[in-house]
Design a protein around this motif. Sequence first.
Motif, PDB file in Angstrom:
ATOM      1  N   SER A   1      -2.169  -5.704  13.859  1.00 30.60           N
ATOM      2  CA  SER A   1      -2.207  -5.054  12.835  1.00 30.60           C
ATOM      3  C   SER A   1      -1.683  -3.647  12.133  1.00 30.60           C
ATOM      4  CB  SER A   1      -3.901  -4.825  13.432  1.00 30.60           C
ATOM      5  OG  SER A   1      -4.328  -3.940  12.401  1.00 30.60           O
TER       6      SER A   1
ATOM      7  N   SER B   1       0.413  -1.475  -0.317  1.00 32.64           N
ATOM      8  CA  SER B   1      -0.052  -0.335  -0.045  1.00 32.64           C
ATOM      9  C   SER B   1       1.014   0.930   0.153  1.00 32.64           C
ATOM     10  CB  SER B   1      -0.802  -0.042   1.253  1.00 32.64           C
ATOM     11  OG  SER B   1      -1.934   1.495   0.879  1.00 32.64           O
TER      12      SER B   1
ATOM     13  N   ARG C   1      -6.892  -4.781  -3.674  1.00 34.73           N
ATOM     14  CA  ARG C   1      -7.764  -4.214  -2.877  1.00 34.73           C
ATOM     15  C   ARG C   1      -8.784  -4.709  -4.022  1.00 34.73           C
ATOM     16  NH1 ARG C   1      -7.967  -1.337   3.096  1.00 34.73           N
ATOM     17  NH2 ARG C   1      -9.201  -3.084   3.433  1.00 34.73           N
TER      18      ARG C   1
ATOM     19  N   SER D   1      -3.474 -10.930  -0.352  1.00 37.47           N
ATOM     20  CA  SER D   1      -3.050  -9.684   0.388  1.00 37.47           C
ATOM     21  C   SER D   1      -4.506 -10.040   2.372  1.00 37.47           C
ATOM     22  CB  SER D   1      -4.540  -8.382  -0.425  1.00 37.47           C
ATOM     23  OG  SER D   1      -4.279  -7.386   1.444  1.00 37.47           O
TER      24      SER D   1
ATOM     25  N   ASN E   1       0.983  -3.306   9.706  1.00 38.73           N
ATOM     26  CA  ASN E   1       0.655  -3.734   8.652  1.00 38.73           C
ATOM     27  C   ASN E   1       0.219  -2.352   8.174  1.00 38.73           C
ATOM     28  OD1 ASN E   1       0.822  -5.453   6.684  1.00 38.73           O
ATOM     29  ND2 ASN E   1      -0.991  -6.693   7.348  1.00 38.73           N
TER      30      ASN E   1
ATOM     31  N   SER F   1      -5.948  -7.524   4.033  1.00 36.76           N
ATOM     32  CA  SER F   1      -6.186  -5.594   3.685  1.00 36.76           C
ATOM     33  C   SER F   1      -7.741  -6.098   4.411  1.00 36.76           C
ATOM     34  CB  SER F   1      -5.573  -4.394   2.431  1.00 36.76           C
ATOM     35  OG  SER F   1      -6.142  -5.638   1.939  1.00 36.76           O
TER      36      SER F   1
ATOM     37  N   SER G   1       2.396   0.077   6.609  1.00 39.22           N
ATOM     38  CA  SER G   1       2.753  -0.688   5.524  1.00 39.22           C
ATOM     39  C   SER G   1       3.986  -1.357   5.146  1.00 39.22           C
ATOM     40  CB  SER G   1       2.097  -1.271   5.223  1.00 39.22           C
ATOM     41  OG  SER G   1       1.250  -1.705   3.671  1.00 39.22           O
TER      42      SER G   1
ATOM     43  N   TRP H   1      -9.327  -4.334   7.819  1.00 42.45           N
ATOM     44  CA  TRP H   1      -9.617  -3.588   7.761  1.00 42.45           C
ATOM     45  C   TRP H   1     -11.120  -3.224   7.519  1.00 42.45           C
ATOM     46  CZ3 TRP H   1      -4.392  -3.262   5.919  1.00 42.45           C
ATOM     47  CH2 TRP H   1      -3.255  -2.944   6.957  1.00 42.45           C
TER      48      TRP H   1
END
Length: 447
Positions: free
Chosen positions: A363, A23, A139, A103, A366, A105, A29, A108
């Motif tokens: 978390s 990202s 994403r 990923s 990242n 992600s 990250s 979140w």
Amino acid sequence: MHTAREFNFDGLVGPSHNYAGLSFGNVASFSNVKSASNPRQAALQGLAKMRALAQRGFAQALLPPQARPNFRMLRSLGFTGSDADVLARAYRESPVILACAYSASPMWTANAATVSPSADTFDGRTHFTAANLNNKLHRSDEHAQSTRTLRALFSNEQFFAVHDALPPTPAFGDEGAANHTRLTASHGAKGVELFVYGRVEFDPSAPAPKKYPARQTLEASQAIARLHGLDAARTVFASQNPAVIDQGVFHNDVIAVGNGNVLFYHDQAFHDEKAVLNQLRVAMEGVGAQLTAIRVDTGLVSVADAVASYLFNSQLLSKPDGTMALVIPQECQENQAVARYLEQLVASGGPVDELIHFDLRQSMRNGGGPACLRLRVALTEAESAAMHQKVIMTEALYATLVEWVGKYYRDHLEPKDLADPQLAIECQAALEELTRILALPGLYDLT
């Protein structure tokens, strides 16, 4: 006006939790790229947070992780053969694409969707629009499963409307609730919805960052407001300060957070702070509410300290006595300037009178803090009864999921492990078991 509670739907960290540094613009990250992660610890940290808040009486639920690796994406990019062949070739020819397919992600869930409660919408239903997240490859495919999951949890069309994501083009770049805040006198009353954008697609003269990408467009925010049937008099569109985007503030929730009638924000959050506050005050007066603005001066907390500690990526939670608790990551207490500011905030006699801190290092490393991990959904009693019940956090569900994590999750994951076919098998087995635990058959399209 109906009585409503705000549910926080936290993302359950998936078994492929890893640090790929995908990202650009997210400083945390990027700084931990390719280091070893601990999926088991990440999931347990998230579950501990959910359990603790549920024990305190806050309405707490979860969103299940997405299926990983994303074989459909890998095959669409030309990697063919058996699953093992696909993984081996992707790792050999383009490890970054393999990392995108793995990923972590979706944990979140602030990025899963934008939510407008029934008190705000034209048809009196709660509206969801899954975020297209088209700024990043890793994403950009999440919205398909996010929509599928939201429709599984909120399937009763008498109460809920779940919209497809906006067109996946730069003009409608949408990052979900990370750039959206609702302000109101109470969760069941009419509210003011604040959309914060980083650039304007159809006006090249509008403010925009120079170094890092602006992920949310004005056009996307306006489209969501139309889809949800929001009243223009109670909808505010604000330009994020492009200078802070270039300092690593990739979403508004890294520099501001709101709840109830309180907006907690950094003085550099908005391009035109005075205009934004004036619009919010006028809109809130229209619903019989008064804005309480907690402004944090740069002299007390720099943008760099705010980004490093994720101070504004905290959760503001309403307590029964009318005060608020601020849920912060442990990093806030380890940053001298931020810790000093928070001590003063709690002692000031304002609405925030308590700090609740959690260790969320897996978390945080990242690039996401407490607020990134949750999607807020204000629900009336009838609406909360109409949603899928098996995702509401209870002591029994917590114990079951801790056991599930212990069975399926690794405690060490390095980039090279993504090429291991066994990891993919473990991830699929974990999710198959999870659908049984949560009573969500067919949640994943694994074809």
